[in-house]
Write a protein that holds these residues in place. Structure first.
Motif, PDB file in Angstrom:
ATOM      1  N   SER A  19      31.466  11.714  80.095  1.00 36.52           N
ATOM      2  CA  SER A  19      30.388  10.989  80.777  1.00 36.52           C
ATOM      3  C   SER A  19      29.017  11.468  80.321  1.00 36.52           C
ATOM      4  O   SER A  19      28.103  10.657  80.117  1.00 36.52           O
ATOM      5  CB  SER A  19      30.532  11.104  82.289  1.00 36.52           C
ATOM      6  OG  SER A  19      30.382  12.449  82.696  1.00 36.52           O
ATOM      7  N   VAL A  20      28.854  12.767  80.149  1.00 36.36           N
ATOM      8  CA  VAL A  20      27.567  13.287  79.689  1.00 36.36           C
ATOM      9  C   VAL A  20      27.306  12.868  78.243  1.00 36.36           C
ATOM     10  O   VAL A  20      26.195  12.467  77.895  1.00 36.36           O
ATOM     11  CB  VAL A  20      27.518  14.822  79.842  1.00 36.36           C
ATOM     12  CG1 VAL A  20      26.281  15.401  79.182  1.00 36.36           C
ATOM     13  CG2 VAL A  20      27.548  15.204  81.304  1.00 36.36           C
ATOM     14  N   ALA A  22      28.501  10.255  76.653  1.00 32.84           N
ATOM     15  CA  ALA A  22      28.242   8.812  76.597  1.00 32.84           C
ATOM     16  C   ALA A  22      26.812   8.495  77.006  1.00 32.84           C
ATOM     17  O   ALA A  22      26.158   7.628  76.408  1.00 32.84           O
ATOM     18  CB  ALA A  22      29.220   8.073  77.501  1.00 32.84           C
ATOM     19  N   THR A  23      26.307   9.202  77.989  1.00 33.99           N
ATOM     20  CA  THR A  23      24.922   9.004  78.414  1.00 33.99           C
ATOM     21  C   THR A  23      23.953   9.509  77.353  1.00 33.99           C
ATOM     22  O   THR A  23      22.915   8.904  77.099  1.00 33.99           O
ATOM     23  CB  THR A  23      24.668   9.737  79.750  1.00 33.99           C
ATOM     24  OG1 THR A  23      25.602   9.262  80.717  1.00 33.99           O
ATOM     25  CG2 THR A  23      23.268   9.500  80.250  1.00 33.99           C
ATOM     26  N   ALA A  24      24.304  10.635  76.724  1.00 32.29           N
ATOM     27  CA  ALA A  24      23.409  11.246  75.739  1.00 32.29           C
ATOM     28  C   ALA A  24      23.233  10.399  74.485  1.00 32.29           C
ATOM     29  O   ALA A  24      22.168  10.421  73.872  1.00 32.29           O
ATOM     30  CB  ALA A  24      23.935  12.627  75.358  1.00 32.29           C
ATOM     31  N   GLN A  26      23.121   7.163  74.209  1.00 29.31           N
ATOM     32  CA  GLN A  26      22.597   5.823  74.472  1.00 29.31           C
ATOM     33  C   GLN A  26      21.417   5.484  73.571  1.00 29.31           C
ATOM     34  O   GLN A  26      21.221   4.336  73.203  1.00 29.31           O
ATOM     35  CB  GLN A  26      22.178   5.677  75.942  1.00 29.31           C
ATOM     36  CG  GLN A  26      23.341   5.660  76.905  1.00 29.31           C
ATOM     37  CD  GLN A  26      24.259   4.477  76.688  1.00 29.31           C
ATOM     38  OE1 GLN A  26      23.808   3.351  76.532  1.00 29.31           O
ATOM     39  NE2 GLN A  26      25.553   4.732  76.654  1.00 29.31           N
ATOM     40  N   ASP A  27      20.619   6.499  73.199  1.00 25.23           N
ATOM     41  CA  ASP A  27      19.465   6.238  72.343  1.00 25.23           C
ATOM     42  C   ASP A  27      19.790   6.370  70.856  1.00 25.23           C
ATOM     43  O   ASP A  27      18.923   6.230  70.011  1.00 25.23           O
ATOM     44  CB  ASP A  27      18.310   7.160  72.708  1.00 25.23           C
ATOM     45  CG  ASP A  27      18.655   8.633  72.582  1.00 25.23           C
ATOM     46  OD1 ASP A  27      19.824   8.950  72.279  1.00 25.23           O
ATOM     47  OD2 ASP A  27      17.759   9.474  72.791  1.00 25.23           O
ATOM     48  N   GLU A  34      20.838  17.833  74.408  1.00 21.71           N
ATOM     49  CA  GLU A  34      21.961  17.050  74.916  1.00 21.71           C
ATOM     50  C   GLU A  34      23.291  17.736  74.608  1.00 21.71           C
ATOM     51  O   GLU A  34      24.229  17.655  75.403  1.00 21.71           O
ATOM     52  CB  GLU A  34      21.923  15.643  74.326  1.00 21.71           C
ATOM     53  CG  GLU A  34      20.742  14.833  74.823  1.00 21.71           C
ATOM     54  CD  GLU A  34      20.502  13.562  74.037  1.00 21.71           C
ATOM     55  OE1 GLU A  34      19.851  12.659  74.593  1.00 21.71           O
ATOM     56  OE2 GLU A  34      20.957  13.464  72.877  1.00 21.71           O
ATOM     57  N   THR A  37      23.625  20.482  77.191  1.00 22.49           N
ATOM     58  CA  THR A  37      23.964  19.878  78.481  1.00 22.49           C
ATOM     59  C   THR A  37      25.426  19.465  78.532  1.00 22.49           C
ATOM     60  O   THR A  37      26.112  19.683  79.535  1.00 22.49           O
ATOM     61  CB  THR A  37      23.073  18.653  78.752  1.00 22.49           C
ATOM     62  OG1 THR A  37      21.702  19.063  78.708  1.00 22.49           O
ATOM     63  CG2 THR A  37      23.373  18.038  80.106  1.00 22.49           C
ATOM     64  N   THR A  38      25.933  18.894  77.459  1.00 29.74           N
ATOM     65  CA  THR A  38      27.334  18.484  77.394  1.00 29.74           C
ATOM     66  C   THR A  38      28.266  19.684  77.495  1.00 29.74           C
ATOM     67  O   THR A  38      29.233  19.677  78.258  1.00 29.74           O
ATOM     68  CB  THR A  38      27.618  17.705  76.093  1.00 29.74           C
ATOM     69  OG1 THR A  38      26.736  16.586  76.025  1.00 29.74           O
ATOM     70  CG2 THR A  38      29.053  17.233  76.027  1.00 29.74           C
TER      71      THR A  38
END
Length: 69
Positions: A19-20, A22-24, A26-27, A34, A37-38
């Motif tokens: 989930s992290v 996939a969000t990271a 996006q750009d 990132e 964070t993951t």
């Protein structure tokens, strides 16, 4: 059905990491921040989920009033 603590922790870590990540992305760029964070999300989910003991549902219902767990 009994699930081991390690299996439960692995699935939680996989879900948190996915989930992290996939969000990271996006750009379109996966930066160092990132990545950190993951990794922290995976390790946090793995550690916390592994530390929480498995307790059968029948045992969860047996609480003595006034005495807590």
């Amino acid at each position: 059905m009994k699930i081991s603590s390690a299996a439960k922790a692995f699935v939680a870590a996989l879900a948190a990491g996915a989930s992290v990540a996939a969000t990271a992305v996006q750009d379109g760029v996966f930066t160092t921040g990132e990545t950190v964070t993951t990794v922290l999300a995976v390790l946090g989910a793995l550690g916390i989920t592994y530390a929480v003991p498995n307790r059968p549902a029948a045992e969860a219902d047996r609480v003595t009033p006034g005495r807590g767990l």
